[in-house]
Design a protein around this motif. Structure first.
Motif: not given
Length: 288
Positions: A10-17, A145-156
């Protein structure tokens, strides 16, 4: 484990999108979540621009009124007799109105517009870095902000000792998506996470392979999806290319690609760090 894998995707998909043209269309569709009719507080925030027209549609970066702190100061000085609660409510209302637009809000104010314009012209001429990207990397909007938040959670959740290659793949993919999509929060967090993991990881080979796979995978998607006039068609073909690239990467010696990549980074590191405009760029060069 299943949840973590889905979270990563999900994090990769949103970031790529949000790194391809289709993402810009999505950002525009989010610009009317709430009524953006101007209030007296909004008029005070935009007072300088309304009187001078300096900066045009990019005025938020230059008018000394639109960073989070400056906006709060403008809201406080709008009405002499309003309550703290009214100021607090209208501050977040004005903040959200700007965040929902593709331009978003600047993280800091550019005091010398003339100097910035010269710098932007130089970066465009020498390195093909657009002025719009330089402004975008210094601001955030709702989708970022949404994409970054999802990315941060995925990294954690992805920080596992026995999953170094997967984590490097995730972090490097988010670094590239954050850089291309000009998402400063995602870019900085991903670089710091990637660099920190590199220093603690004893299995350098797995980490290097994960890094290259992440960069090439996300890079192939972004490049392909950006080639087509139809954003939707670009995404579909981009996903096909991504799948093919991932399969091929499992068949070749990734270390050779890494060595080439490392050489390019060291040769052009200063330029890349300047383009990123963040200290993390230097950290990434040192780690590589």
């Amino acid at each position: 484990m299943y949840f973590i894998k889905r979270l990563r995707k999900a994090a990769l998909g949103i970031a790529g999108l949000f790194s391809v043209p289709f993402g810009k269309k999505v950002e525009k569709s989010l610009s009317k979540i709430i009524d953006d009719k101007a209030t007296v507080y909004d008029e005070q925030i935009d007072k300088f621009y309304n009187e001078t027209n300096i900066g045009g549609f990019t005025h938020r970066h230059f008018d000394g009124s639109h960073t989070p702190i400056q906006m709060w100061e403008k809201v406080k000085e709008t009405l002499p007799n309003d309550t703290d609660l009214e100021e607090f409510k209208n501050y977040f209302l004005s903040l959200f109105k700007d965040l929902q637009t593709p331009m978003g809000i600047p993280l800091y104010n550019i005091d010398n517009k003339e100097a910035f314009d010269k710098f932007a012209a130089h970066m465009s001429e020498k390195f093909a870095v657009k002025k719009s990207w330089l402004l975008d990397i210094q601001s955030v909007n709702l989708s970022e902000i949404f994409g970054a938040t999802l990315g941060v959670v995925a990294l954690i959740f992805g920080w596992k000792k026995n999953e170094k290659e997967e984590f490097a793949n995730l972090a490097s993919s988010l670094i590239l998506a954050g850089a291309v999509g000009a998402n400063p929060i995602l870019l900085i967090v991903s670089i710091v996470s990637w660099a920190k993991s590199f220093t603690k990881n004893k299995n350098k080979k797995a980490f290097k392979e994960g890094t290259i796979k992440g960069l090439l995978g996300m890079g192939s998607f972004i490049m392909t999806a950006s080639l087509f006039a139809s954003p939707l068609l670009g995404i579909i073909i981009g996903l096909v290319v991504l799948i093919v690239v991932k399969k091929q990467l499992n068949k070749i010696e990734v270390s050779e690609i890494y060595n080439w990549f490392r050489k390019q980074i060291k040769e052009h590191g200063k330029t890349l760090a300047a383009m990123g405009g963040v200290a993390g760029g230097a950290m990434m060069m040192g780690a590589i």
